[in-house]
Design an enzyme around this catalytic site. Sequence first.
Site, PDB file in Angstrom:
ATOM      1  N   LYS A  94       0.857  -1.195   0.000  1.00  0.00           N
ATOM      2  CA  LYS A  94       0.000   0.000   0.000  1.00  0.00           C
ATOM      3  C   LYS A  94       0.891   1.241   0.000  1.00  0.00           C
ATOM      4  O   LYS A  94       1.912   1.259   0.720  1.00  0.00           O
ATOM      5  CB  LYS A  94      -0.858  -0.067   1.267  1.00  0.00           C
ATOM      6  CG  LYS A  94      -1.906   0.994   1.459  1.00  0.00           C
ATOM      7  CD  LYS A  94      -2.733   0.667   2.718  1.00  0.00           C
ATOM      8  CE  LYS A  94      -3.866   1.639   2.936  1.00  0.00           C
ATOM      9  NZ  LYS A  94      -4.741   1.243   4.077  1.00  0.00           N
ATOM     10  N   SER A 170      -9.443   1.010   3.213  1.00  0.00           N
ATOM     11  CA  SER A 170      -8.647   1.849   2.328  1.00  0.00           C
ATOM     12  C   SER A 170      -7.534   1.084   1.609  1.00  0.00           C
ATOM     13  O   SER A 170      -6.928   1.630   0.689  1.00  0.00           O
ATOM     14  CB  SER A 170      -8.026   3.000   3.125  1.00  0.00           C
ATOM     15  OG  SER A 170      -7.127   2.511   4.109  1.00  0.00           O
ATOM     16  N   SER A 194      -9.442  -1.378   7.439  1.00  0.00           N
ATOM     17  CA  SER A 194      -8.940  -1.184   6.075  1.00  0.00           C
ATOM     18  C   SER A 194      -8.182  -2.372   5.488  1.00  0.00           C
ATOM     19  O   SER A 194      -7.845  -2.353   4.301  1.00  0.00           O
ATOM     20  CB  SER A 194      -8.068   0.070   6.006  1.00  0.00           C
ATOM     21  OG  SER A 194      -8.882   1.216   6.066  1.00  0.00           O
TER      22      SER A 194
END
Lengths: 477, 90
Positions: A94, A170, A194
Amino acid sequence: MTPSLRRCSVLETAAFDFSFRTAADIVAAVGAGRASARSVAEATFARIRACDPLLNSFTALTEQRAFARAQALDDARAAGKPAPPLAGVPFAAKNLFDIAGLPTLAGSKINRDAPPANRDATLIGRLEAAGAVLVGALNMGEYAYDFTGENLHDGPSRNPHDLSRMAGGSSSGSAAAVAGGLVPLSLGSDTNGSIRVPSSLCGLFGLKPTYGRLSRAGTFPFAASFDHVGPLTRSSRDLALAYDIMQGYDPDDPVCADRAAEPVTPLLDRGTKGLRIAVAAGYFSCRSREAVYAIDRVAAALGANRDIDIPQAERARAAAYIITASEGASLHLDRLRTRARDFDPAVRDRLIAGAMMPASLVVKAQKFRRWYRGEVLKLFAAVDAILAPATPCTAPLLGQQTFALGDAALPVRANLGLYTQPISFVGLPVVTVPIPLAPLPIGVQVITAPWREDVALRIAHALEMQGVAATLRPKEF
Amino acid sequence: MTRKSKVGKSVTRKSKTGRRTGPLARPLRSKKPDAMETLLAASAQALALPVDPAWRAGVKHNLQLILRYAALVEEFALPDDTEPAPVFRA
């Protein structure tokens, strides 16, 4: 605009198709000399180039670095050195993880102006030291304040099971890349859900470890008292392999617990006999038909025939919401003053509101957190694991504003984490297991007492061995 | 439904129907739009936060949501000696 559908089969004619192999398969192939680390890296980049225009999961590729790393692994093998435990496994992180030489975007426009990171995040370093090969940085919701996976600046990551749907956030790119068979392993972060939300929507195994278990050093924060990091994979064994490599104290993260690594991989096959498993009732009962089916199926497979009430879970979720808004606002206060127009408006408005909240309310929420922690820990005297839905529904359509839950229409952005927030609020470890429903998967949270990731991973593995939990290959990929 | 706190005060909790049976706090939890506008304007000024008129509705919506959640937490009585969750250690 929805991209045209086409099958991403670029590697199917290759001698060894890595695209939906597990990390364990790749380690075995590289270790046995059936494939070189370089050939795995080449195949990975070819697949990313072919498929990612559909998924939009990557924001940067680290090709030069990956080939150098792969070559070093191949050279070491040629010199007769033993293969490291993750030899040749491609992975991506990420884009809130520091990658030396790249700015750490954290899903934002603003951070594009930041200088490149001068070192890797601790977890990236640990994976690479074990032979894994970093191939790039992944898309995410802006500053991790998101459950949808939509990003105003980079575009949304798309769900490989249905490109018109959300990947979840996310850690959206982390889920889309693994579910689409681009990499077998990714790193995500989980402040309120997330890792667990995108794992559920994309049908993956995801681990949110105990708060303080894995080092967050070299990651861009969001709400410091809730921030966790962890892996997403297509198999429970891969989850355990990556987790074991990443464990251990790190003085660079003040929250990281000073405790020795407790490897789980050797325990995976112990099964679930003797484990006391219950289903979360009350607040967690109001859920969709898909979530009900998934929980019932998992409970039946595990012989979990008792319910348990997690007390005041709704209030816990409310308190998590407040603390998140406050800590997030505090983090971004100066950027809100100077670059407010460069935020995604949906994120900006939430952060500004968080900045305006009186401190007395935040302290009350932290006091409630202490009380709730005590009550939740008492539950683990009677049970070893608790099952709860990971999301209230399967993947919503991109752009969808609300979803139905019972008689209510709830806003998607704030409520996909309805069932994850009361758990991360007190830092409990959770493995999300994918239940392969048609047409879309959904996840179930396996929640355990602090520091008992081993129990959650054993249960996840048992469910996978029974065929109850599985990551399915999406039709178009 | 009531719960005795350690300090002996009863506090009102949610009824079985999910409706709050106790009084909502004042003035922060007031639903009066002018109170929320006042809070927003004063906070923005005090914190030197630029809030474009076009953003006000979005910020206000989020502020109302946060305060609604805060009310849910605040109405739960806790003993005075409850420590906040993060404990600083020197």
